[in-house]
Design a protein around this motif. Structure first.
Motif, PDB file in Angstrom:
ATOM      1  N   ILE A 142      17.273   4.138 -10.253  1.00  0.00           N
ATOM      2  CA  ILE A 142      16.002   4.188  -9.534  1.00  0.00           C
ATOM      3  C   ILE A 142      15.079   3.068  -9.998  1.00  0.00           C
ATOM      4  CG2 ILE A 142      13.868   5.534  -9.334  1.00  0.00           C
ATOM      5  CD1 ILE A 142      15.512   8.024  -9.083  1.00  0.00           C
ATOM      6  N   THR A 143      15.081   2.758 -11.283  1.00  0.00           N
ATOM      7  CA  THR A 143      14.175   1.737 -11.811  1.00  0.00           C
ATOM      8  C   THR A 143      14.431   0.387 -11.167  1.00  0.00           C
ATOM      9  OG1 THR A 143      14.131   2.936 -13.910  1.00  0.00           O
ATOM     10  CG2 THR A 143      13.308   0.672 -13.927  1.00  0.00           C
ATOM     11  N   ASP A 144      15.695  -0.013 -11.062  1.00  0.00           N
ATOM     12  CA  ASP A 144      16.034  -1.289 -10.417  1.00  0.00           C
ATOM     13  C   ASP A 144      15.574  -1.308  -8.965  1.00  0.00           C
ATOM     14  OD1 ASP A 144      18.074  -2.796 -12.372  1.00  0.00           O
ATOM     15  OD2 ASP A 144      18.523  -0.653 -12.421  1.00  0.00           O
ATOM     16  N   LEU A 145      15.879  -0.225  -8.246  1.00  0.00           N
ATOM     17  CA  LEU A 145      15.572  -0.185  -6.817  1.00  0.00           C
ATOM     18  C   LEU A 145      14.071  -0.105  -6.570  1.00  0.00           C
ATOM     19  CD1 LEU A 145      18.375   2.265  -5.599  1.00  0.00           C
ATOM     20  CD2 LEU A 145      18.451  -0.227  -5.815  1.00  0.00           C
ATOM     21  N   ALA A 146      13.333   0.481  -7.509  1.00  0.00           N
ATOM     22  CA  ALA A 146      11.883   0.588  -7.359  1.00  0.00           C
ATOM     23  C   ALA A 146      11.185  -0.746  -7.570  1.00  0.00           C
ATOM     24  CB  ALA A 146      11.331   1.625  -8.332  1.00  0.00           C
ATOM     25  N   ILE A 147      11.708  -1.558  -8.464  1.00  0.00           N
ATOM     26  CA  ILE A 147      11.035  -2.799  -8.858  1.00  0.00           C
ATOM     27  C   ILE A 147      11.500  -4.004  -8.051  1.00  0.00           C
ATOM     28  CG2 ILE A 147      10.850  -4.444 -10.789  1.00  0.00           C
ATOM     29  CD1 ILE A 147      10.686  -2.007 -12.653  1.00  0.00           C
ATOM     30  N   MET A 148      12.771  -4.033  -7.687  1.00  0.00           N
ATOM     31  CA  MET A 148      13.331  -5.230  -7.059  1.00  0.00           C
ATOM     32  C   MET A 148      12.571  -5.722  -5.827  1.00  0.00           C
ATOM     33  SD  MET A 148      15.282  -6.568  -4.421  1.00  0.00           S
ATOM     34  CE  MET A 148      16.104  -5.156  -3.664  1.00  0.00           C
ATOM     35  N   PRO A 149      12.148  -4.835  -4.892  1.00  0.00           N
ATOM     36  CA  PRO A 149      11.465  -5.361  -3.696  1.00  0.00           C
ATOM     37  C   PRO A 149      10.189  -6.132  -4.002  1.00  0.00           C
ATOM     38  CG  PRO A 149      12.238  -3.127  -3.303  1.00  0.00           C
ATOM     39  CD  PRO A 149      12.417  -3.394  -4.772  1.00  0.00           C
ATOM     40  N   PHE A 150       9.526  -5.800  -5.087  1.00  0.00           N
ATOM     41  CA  PHE A 150       8.290  -6.490  -5.446  1.00  0.00           C
ATOM     42  C   PHE A 150       8.590  -7.837  -6.109  1.00  0.00           C
ATOM     43  CE2 PHE A 150       7.491  -2.028  -5.077  1.00  0.00           C
ATOM     44  CZ  PHE A 150       6.292  -1.969  -4.377  1.00  0.00           C
ATOM     45  N   VAL A 151       9.637  -7.890  -6.912  1.00  0.00           N
ATOM     46  CA  VAL A 151      10.056  -9.169  -7.479  1.00  0.00           C
ATOM     47  C   VAL A 151      10.536 -10.092  -6.360  1.00  0.00           C
ATOM     48  CG1 VAL A 151      11.632 -10.315  -9.094  1.00  0.00           C
ATOM     49  CG2 VAL A 151      10.644  -8.091  -9.688  1.00  0.00           C
TER      50      VAL A 151
END
Length: 216
Positions: A142-151
């Motif tokens: 979940i952490t990867d998927l939560a942050i990736m769109p903003f990066v």
């Protein structure tokens, strides 16, 4: 049996991470793409705050926070506990500076100052990824998927600047996400939903064949 309904906007990073979690968690929904300047009455009736994503379950329960939708999608999947501190830094300070860098004409101030502040906030992600394929180790969570769109949004604002940053692990991590079948499936293009339209199932059967569920 009716499917949960997800109101979404393709380019919104909050809606993007909800769709990615639904794919990875093995859930199925009816996807309704909206136009932000012409939000459907059914969505506003479910969630008057008018932001995406909005998930309406068959029993009428409404989930209108992206992280809560992600948790719902992963309810039956061992995807690892989310790193709430890292996600909070992304959704708070990083998003604050990202908006003022990307949309400087809306916010005023110095976009370069905000770009540099956002860049510094990428350092903990680089540190976490050094020696690891994903933020939680060997598998996306979940952490990867939560942050990736903003990066992704930060990188796309000035690709030349981003590509020159000395953040090799972050570059590799982002490139892997963007090249994945899951990302391609999550970024499908749909016409704006209108009442009476045939349901658009998400993910499609083709996407289910391409995208294996994540594991912790």
């Amino acid at each position: 049996m009716s499917l949960p309904i997800l109101y979404s906007f393709r380019r919104c990073p909050y809606a993007m991470r909800a769709r990615l979690a639904i794919l990875a968690g093995g859930a199925r929904v009816e996807l309704r793409e909206i136009v932000l300047r012409d939000k459907p009455a059914a969505m506003l009736a479910a969630s008057p705050k008018g932001t995406v994503p909005v998930l309406v379950l068959p029993d009428g329960t409404v989930i209108d926070e992206s992280l809560d939708i992600m948790r719902w999608a992963f309810a039956d999947d061992d995807a690892g506990a989310p790193d709430l501190a890292l996600i909070a830094a992304n959704d708070g300070a990083f998003k604050h500076h990202l908006d003022r860098y990307k949309y400087a004409d809306r916010h005023g101030g110095d976009p370069i100052e905000h770009r540099d502040a956002a860049t510094r906030l990428l350092d903990p992600i680089e540190t976490r990824l050094t020696g690891n394929r994903y933020l939680g180790g060997g598998c996306a969570t979940i952490t990867d998927l939560a942050i990736m769109p903003f990066v992704r949004q930060f990188a796309a604002t000035d690709r030349h600047y981003f590509d020159a940053l000395p953040l090799p692990a972050l570059h590799t991590w982002l490139a892997a996400h963007l090249a994945s079948d899951a990302f391609a499936a999550a970024m499908l293009r749909l016409p704006p939903w209108r009442p009476g339209d045939a349901p658009a199932r998400f993910p499609s059967h083709k996407a289910l064949d391409l995208v294996p569920p994540a594991s912790g």
